[in-house]
Design a protein around this motif. Sequence first.
Motif, PDB file in Angstrom:
ATOM      1  N   GLY A   1      -3.698  -1.277  -3.379  1.00 11.78           N
ATOM      2  CA  GLY A   1      -3.254   0.081  -2.479  1.00 11.78           C
ATOM      3  C   GLY A   1      -2.035   1.027  -3.018  1.00 11.78           C
ATOM      4  O   GLY A   1      -1.713   1.786  -2.607  1.00 11.78           O
TER       5      GLY A   1
ATOM      6  N   VAL B   1      -8.393  -2.432   0.303  1.00 13.64           N
ATOM      7  CA  VAL B   1      -7.119  -2.038   1.341  1.00 13.64           C
ATOM      8  C   VAL B   1      -7.245  -0.573   1.461  1.00 13.64           C
ATOM      9  O   VAL B   1      -6.584  -0.083   2.058  1.00 13.64           O
ATOM     10  N   THR B   2      -7.693  -0.014   0.345  1.00 15.20           N
ATOM     11  CA  THR B   2      -7.827   1.599   0.538  1.00 15.20           C
ATOM     12  C   THR B   2      -9.469   2.149   0.339  1.00 15.20           C
ATOM     13  O   THR B   2     -10.285   1.313  -0.067  1.00 15.20           O
TER      14      THR B   2
ATOM     15  N   VAL C   1       0.836  -1.230  -0.015  1.00 11.25           N
ATOM     16  CA  VAL C   1       0.058  -0.082   0.072  1.00 11.25           C
ATOM     17  C   VAL C   1       0.816   1.243   0.142  1.00 11.25           C
ATOM     18  O   VAL C   1       1.812   1.526   0.882  1.00 11.25           O
TER      19      VAL C   1
END
Length: 536
Positions: A81, A161-162, A56
């Motif tokens: 990410g 994840v984002t 990320v």
Amino acid sequence: MSTAPAPTLARRAIEHARERGDHPAIICEDRVVNYRRLHSDSNRVAHALRATGIEVGNRIGYLGKESEHYYTSLLACAKVGAVLVPVNWRLTPREVDHILGDSGAQLLMFDDEYREVVERIRTELPQLRELVCLDLGGDSDHGQGLRDWSAGFDDSDLPPVTGFDDAVVQIYTSGTSGLPKGVVLANRSFFTLPTAMSAAGVAWIDWLSTDVNLITLPGMGIAGIGWFMHGFSAGATNVIMRMFEPQEAVRLVRAWGVTTTFAAPAMLQLMLDERGVDNSTFASFRKIAYGAAPISEALLSRCIEVFGCELAQIYSSTEAGSVAVCLPPAVHTLGNPLLRAAGRPCPGNELKIVPVTSAPEATGEPAAPGVIGQVCIKTPAAMLEYWNNPAATAAALQDGWLHMGDLGYLDDDGYLFLCDRINDTIIVAGQNIYPAEVEKQLSEHPEVSDVAVFGVPNPRWGDSVYASVVLTPGATVTPRQLNLFLRGRLADYKLPTGYRFAERLPRNPAGKLLRREIRDDLLAEVHATEPEFVQT
């Protein structure tokens, strides 16, 4: 009552694969990729990125022309990410090196035709962990192609994840006023505008799931990537071009029944000038947006007559993240004085003009209607920051207001009228002259095809006004004739004191004039060889 999660590119890809998987998502060189395959391919690439150690927030460079690989890579980055850093393939190796070095890109995807550039700069970028050649055919001597590179990985969905406010792309400015800066945009930049327009019940510009959306501008800039992403978000079919060619654009309109597009005025002119086009050629169009440069009244008249669809002018910047100001279709009637305006703020956005000091730095207090100052916009789509440049970020974003590099004024009804770029202002004996104003009048001359106006140092007056002019094929016009044409249209002190005739004018990929390049080239020639240069 449950609330749906805020939209992101990764979530939208999952939704489209599930709900309209067989619908064409991307058409490039007549290759068709549906939404199910786009999602599946980008999942595999995302898993491949993870396997190389991409995490990320890591930056992934992309050096290549338009193709389905570009948007597959963008979605893959969004799913892990990472932040995609598109690189203008027209740049020199030194400029490419600056962008990749400044961003800290850890992996670079590139078209095989730019292998020489990559090899020249590779040793200067030790942070690059892997190079991925994007040969479209998958049979290059130098690389397998993106699909082959990721073929050994599964296409299962990755956990999100984002979110809405997290970075997804980093676009570098054109560098017309210094070294390019990395503009970091979040997922929200690609979703706030359609939502706000729908909530306000207006459709100045819009994207429908039934649209066939032609992408004429390169995806390495906000105009191209933004227009694609709005079409993608709506579930439309997006027809992308490796690079803009008017003949090919017209063919694509006919072949695929294109319904909407965004283009610079010069591109619309070239399409209209193609042999054999008429109203029937563009019968499928329902709406065209234009911007990135001013449009002449003559060209606008042709667009209204031949395209026969709704037209909307838009104004924005990379930093704004999405369309900020729009001149609605209803205003596009011949003879309407509002056609000189850039438009009004789109729903969800705010607009103000602030006075400019000699620095120039904005004071922050709004100027009265009709007073020229710096254009400032408040929009939820705005950039997160300039990458690794807190001073520039603080100067551009003040109290939630994005300070644009443009000068303009508001009329009593809130319409924005642009004057010019702040750094392009010409000052002759203390009088401000805005190049766009002079360019607009020169462009009305029937023998002028393109024009750039700029200032050059003058020891007596501060600046002198010069014009670089491209004439229509076969035309012969003298500087005196051009200035006679301008008399009565402009004050005498605004008339160019020198003219240079050129075959073409340099523009950036979004169609904006590179005035600094034109001026610097002129000055270098004058100092070196005293070339053919006509003063009035």
